[in-house]
Design an enzyme around this catalytic site. Sequence first.
Site, PDB file in Angstrom:
ATOM      1  N   ARG A  23       0.665  -0.919  -0.206  1.00 32.12           N
ATOM      2  CA  ARG A  23       0.028   0.044   0.173  1.00 32.12           C
ATOM      3  C   ARG A  23       1.091   1.021   0.034  1.00 32.12           C
ATOM      4  O   ARG A  23       2.204   1.174   0.869  1.00 32.12           O
ATOM      5  CB  ARG A  23      -1.444   0.055   0.968  1.00 32.12           C
TER       6      ARG A  23
ATOM      7  N   ARG B 109       8.023   4.215   4.800  1.00 29.69           N
ATOM      8  CA  ARG B 109       8.006   4.124   6.687  1.00 29.69           C
ATOM      9  C   ARG B 109       9.198   2.736   6.684  1.00 29.69           C
ATOM     10  O   ARG B 109       9.847   2.642   8.205  1.00 29.69           O
ATOM     11  CB  ARG B 109       6.706   3.187   7.504  1.00 29.69           C
TER      12      ARG B 109
ATOM     13  N   HIS C 299      -9.171  -5.584  -3.950  1.00 29.16           N
ATOM     14  CA  HIS C 299      -8.360  -7.340  -4.676  1.00 29.16           C
ATOM     15  C   HIS C 299      -9.920  -6.719  -6.322  1.00 29.16           C
ATOM     16  O   HIS C 299     -10.482  -5.345  -6.738  1.00 29.16           O
ATOM     17  CB  HIS C 299      -9.507  -8.657  -3.801  1.00 29.16           C
TER      18      HIS C 299
ATOM     19  N   ASP D  16      -5.905  -7.781 -12.093  1.00 33.07           N
ATOM     20  CA  ASP D  16      -4.494  -8.211 -11.980  1.00 33.07           C
ATOM     21  C   ASP D  16      -3.679  -8.282 -12.639  1.00 33.07           C
ATOM     22  O   ASP D  16      -2.594  -7.385 -12.736  1.00 33.07           O
ATOM     23  CB  ASP D  16      -4.643  -9.632 -11.287  1.00 33.07           C
TER      24      ASP D  16
END
Length: 383
Positions: free
Chosen positions: A93, A99, A134, A164
């Site tokens: 994400r 991070r 999804h 996808d």
Amino acid sequence: MQSRTRTGPLTGLRVVELAGIGPGPFAAMLLADLGADVVRIERPDGSGSSLPPESDILRRNRRSVVIDLRAPEGVRAALGLVEHADVLIEGYRPGVTERLGLGPDECWERNPRLVYGRMTGWGQEGPLAAAAGHDISYIAITGALGAIGRQGERPAVPLNLVGDFGGGSLYLALGILSAVFEAGRSGRGQVVDAAIVDGAASLTTLMHSMLGAGLWRDERGVNMLDTGMPWYDVYETSDGGWMAVGALEPKFYAEFVALLGIETTEHDRKNPATWAELREKIAAAFAERTREEWSKIFEGTDACVAPALGFSEATRHPHLRARNTFLEVDGITQPAPAPRFSRTPAAIPQPPVRPGAHTRQTLLEWGVSDADALIESGVAVQS
């Protein structure tokens, strides 16, 4: 695996893949199939895939390195690999790699030419960017899902091929290779923001063209390519099989009805008021013979008719066998690398390996000198 000679047009391209599931690994597989040296950094606790690693064909043709990216030493090791790479692929994400300390800026400090490929469903920005999703979610908002299916019935789910892999992996691979080409001229890398919603929307370009020209109705099952026309549909045979019909052009349609053995006129084809009756006539004809019988009648003709095969049947089709479209690797039948190249052909795929099978070897080869200390501390794992 690494003792073999790499072949393919991407030989010499170095890729670091941060392990994930679905479209990111498939894009990495496509690059590896064509000769790229792809190092897959896997987590100590696994990738989250329900497939056993050594059965997951999406992991083929790769080196596998296990590094704990939650540890600062692991991040430094990953940056050491990045320093020698042309491409990084990640599918987390938005904000996750930043991070971790593996965001674009940190990577560019080590390697300004790095192409940073990001695979997400919603994209790096926008109201839904941080939400889970999804394939089915992504293609739903693009109009692609709603357009697939029969009139009056619920939308048909096209596996995860449209989102996808079609709208995601293929666009990521195209974007990466485009950015690598540009980096060869400018000396600078960039982020490739491959969002499935963008790619799936791009796949509907033809429909938007026809919609704008008044040649497409914005509803399901009433158009040229969505079973709205009787000569672009699937029909059941006497043994419960199915035949796919795509006789769009008049000359192909003429051959189709002649081989099918039905009487019809050009008026029937041009007049939508007759299509329901024509569809029934076509269905009744197909119901008189088996799928194998109809396959023999139509095979090799210009009628644009073919049997609808299952996955296992497809691997045995004579045309696909003649082209070696499917290969068997370590007992697993799988699609061969595509597309094909006349001068720099891809090698036969190498099977997926256990996570961490190449940790020490790859870290040392790619310039991470403290590989043994990382393995001893457990930050890296050699299986």
